[in-house]
Scaffold this motif. Structure first.
Motif, short mmCIF file in Angstrom:
data_model
loop_
_atom_site.label_atom_id
_atom_site.label_comp_id
_atom_site.label_asym_id
_atom_site.label_seq_id
_atom_site.Cartn_x
_atom_site.Cartn_y
_atom_site.Cartn_z
N ARG A 1 -5.50 16.59 15.15
CA ARG A 1 -6.53 15.62 14.77
C ARG A 1 -6.50 14.43 15.74
O ARG A 1 -7.51 14.05 16.32
CB ARG A 1 -6.31 15.14 13.35
N LEU B 1 -1.58 7.34 6.92
CA LEU B 1 -1.80 7.69 5.51
C LEU B 1 -1.26 9.07 5.20
O LEU B 1 -0.59 9.29 4.19
CB LEU B 1 -3.30 7.63 5.22
N LEU B 2 -1.51 10.03 6.10
CA LEU B 2 -1.06 11.39 5.82
C LEU B 2 0.46 11.48 5.88
O LEU B 2 1.06 12.17 5.05
CB LEU B 2 -1.70 12.37 6.81
N PHE C 1 -5.01 4.95 11.18
CA PHE C 1 -4.81 4.82 9.74
C PHE C 1 -4.64 6.17 9.07
O PHE C 1 -3.82 6.33 8.16
CB PHE C 1 -5.98 4.06 9.12
N PHE D 1 0.83 -1.20 0.00
CA PHE D 1 0.00 0.00 0.00
C PHE D 1 0.87 1.26 0.00
O PHE D 1 0.65 2.19 -0.79
CB PHE D 1 -0.93 -0.03 1.21
N MET E 1 1.67 10.28 2.69
CA MET E 1 1.48 11.21 1.58
C MET E 1 2.45 12.38 1.65
O MET E 1 2.84 12.93 0.62
CB MET E 1 0.04 11.71 1.58
#
Lengths: 72, 229
Positions: free
Chosen positions: B170, B215-216, B211, B69, B219
């Motif tokens: 967050r 993910l960030l 997750f 992934f 990225m």
């Protein structure tokens, strides 16, 4: 994991984090301006400069996301 | 809001460190999460064989699935950053899930832990950028036209600071909010199992937030690897 799912998740992560980054950019610019104002004793000037820079930075995020979204 | 009872604080109290542990529950529980991860890693790597057996099978599916992934996002260059990314994912996941165990405090519900993780992730993305582009990495911050550098440089710096803060707040906000809701519901209606639905949702929140953090950061590393616009 399928390739299409991975791509969708990536886009989801990117666009979901857009809103908070706009808000935070504005606050960072404002905070930076206020801090520099206190440091150099030029009360309102640098605050407005920082605020403007923060707003521009926030909206440049949206523009960049719009360019990215054109591919669909 | 103070926790009514913390397990590790009373364990540290046996050694006379109760006051310190009560003020730093995120530190003690972070150590606990680290111990869990190290023990699991040791168990998984203890008997690695070419034909995997039960436990090794599970770990291999998870680890290699996530690796594919990450590589599909960053390209082949991102494979070197994968150990850091999966460590962040597993640590945040274990830390979040700790909030569901009674008398445990999730280390990710403290802004100190999340900011440290966000600084590591974003800082590493810049290290990867310098590593791949050398001195030309600065072009990422300068915009397309040389004349507009004085305008673009502060804007890009603000945008990159916003990355750290958005990752920090967050995770911190979600976990702290969850912790607070559970505590308040426990106080108001603990006898009637009022916090149970919120805790059930907490499993989902813990997984999703871990997750999203993973993910960030992936990225951001992918953004540092790609060519300047």
């Amino acid at each position: 994991m399928k390739k299409e799912t991975g791509k969708n998740l990536r886009e989801l992560g990117y666009f979901a984090s857009l809103g908070i980054s706009v808000a935070l950019s504005i606050f960072i610019g404002l905070g930076l301006g206020l801090w520099l104002d206190k440091k150099f004793d030029t009360d309102p000037v640098l605050m407005f400069v920082g605020l403007a820079l923060g707003i521009v930075a926030g909206f440049s995020n949206i523009i960049r996301a719009g360019k990215k979204g054109k591919n669909y | 809001m103070e926790h009514p009872y913390l397990f590790l604080t009373s364990v540290f109290g046996l050694f006379g460190l109760e006051e310190w542990a009560a003020h730093h529950p995120h530190v003690t529980y972070m150590w606990f999460a680290m111990i869990i991860l190290i023990v699991f890693g040791w168990l998984a790597g203890k008997s690695v064989s070419l034909v995997p057996k039960t436990a090794q099978n599970v770990f291999e599916v998870v680890i290699s699935g996530m690796e594919e992934f990450v590589v599909s996002i960053t390209g082949e260059e991102g494979r070197k950053s994968y150990p850091l990314l999966i460590s962040i994912f597993l640590f945040v996941l274990v830390g979040n899930l700790m909030g569901l165990v009674p008398s445990f405090y999730p280390p990710t519900a403290s802004v100190n832990t999340t900011m440290a993780l966000a600084l590591i992730a974003v800082g590493w993305s810049h290290v990867v950028g310098v590593w791949h582009h050398g001195f030309k990495y600065i072009k990422h911050f300068l915009g397309p036209v040389p004349l507009m550098i004085p305008l673009f440089l502060p804007i890009e710096l603000i945008a990159h600071t916003a990355r750290v803060l958005s990752l920090t707040f967050r995770l911190f906000g979600n976990m702290m909010g969850h912790e607070l809701v559970v505590l308040i519901l426990l106080m108001l209606g603990g006898m009637f199992l009022a916090p149970l639905p919120v805790m059930a949702m907490g499993v989902f929140v813990a997984l999703v937030q871990a997750f999203v953090f993973f993910l960030l950061s992936t990225m951001y590393i992918a953004g540092a690897i790609e060519e300047a616009h």
